[in-house]
Design an enzyme around this catalytic site. Sequence first.
Site, PDB file in Angstrom:
ATOM      1  N   SER A  83      40.241  40.652  40.628  1.00 47.58           N
ATOM      2  CA  SER A  83      41.601  40.556  40.559  1.00 47.58           C
ATOM      3  C   SER A  83      42.451  41.636  39.613  1.00 47.58           C
ATOM      4  CB  SER A  83      41.681  38.976  40.451  1.00 47.58           C
ATOM      5  OG  SER A  83      43.374  38.679  40.812  1.00 47.58           O
ATOM      6  N   HIS A 120      43.372  40.328  47.138  1.00 47.17           N
ATOM      7  CA  HIS A 120      43.794  38.963  47.782  1.00 47.17           C
ATOM      8  C   HIS A 120      44.474  39.241  49.072  1.00 47.17           C
ATOM      9  CE1 HIS A 120      42.157  37.317  43.911  1.00 47.17           C
ATOM     10  NE2 HIS A 120      43.542  37.625  43.376  1.00 47.17           N
TER      11      HIS A 120
END
Length: 279
Positions: free
Chosen positions: A134, A170
């Site tokens: 991330s 994501h």
Amino acid sequence: MTASVPTIVATCGGLNPGRWTEAVYGPLLLHAIALAEVRGRAPRVAHLNTAGGDPRPIEGVELEAAREAGVSASHLRVFPHPNVDSVRSYLLEQDVVWVSGGSLANLLALWRLHGIDEALREAWQAGVVLAGGSAGAICWHTGGTTSSFGPDIAPLADGLGFVPFSLAVHWDSDAARRPVHSAAVASGQLTSGFALEEGVGVVYRGGAPQEPEYFVTERQGGRAYRIRAAVDAARRDAAEAGDGREIIGGHAAADNQESSLSAGSNKVAMDVVEPRLIA
């Protein structure tokens, strides 16, 4: 630090739920460790949780997962102050640096304040594998999209720039990221680059990588995407194809091209990348 060439592994992964423990090192994290090529001793992994504010509870979970994996793990903190005498020396002693998610903007600001950014660059060039998930994946790039500034997704074009691409994470689980990232690439606010679904990673090898070495996934069907401004994509694809490739909708057609996404008055070309399965 034993990687044969400078290596970065940027992922949408890290720790996975454990069967008997709270968490285990997932395949993407284990792949980063394998690329360090450690022989004859336990690999040394430094966990950097700067983006999440260095929360102490997660440290115990990470250390337990490391023991299960046969890894010697430790943590570099900046809250309330650096917990090692020399950040540079500490990082150079590691085999892998794993950076967890959270606030990308805060991570970059604190690393620069404490000189961690330059220490990481030196460690990378010396063979320490830089990796993360991330925010810990975007940080190595020129920029990406983030929720650092509030509930809305926004571009941030101030990454470390170790690799010359933007990164979106994501991509399948957070639909709000797709239009924002696409618009930022189309307008030139972000450089062309890549997007990762959950459980997918990209591997860069070499001290000045111009292209990823390969992509990996820890789940069947996981995909990555190359995202380019349509004008740039048309020029590149036409150059690669010579006169034999048809230009459609502002970009060159390709067998693996999924779509051309609208981004205001501009468009981006999005090409599907099929990663190798490592689970």
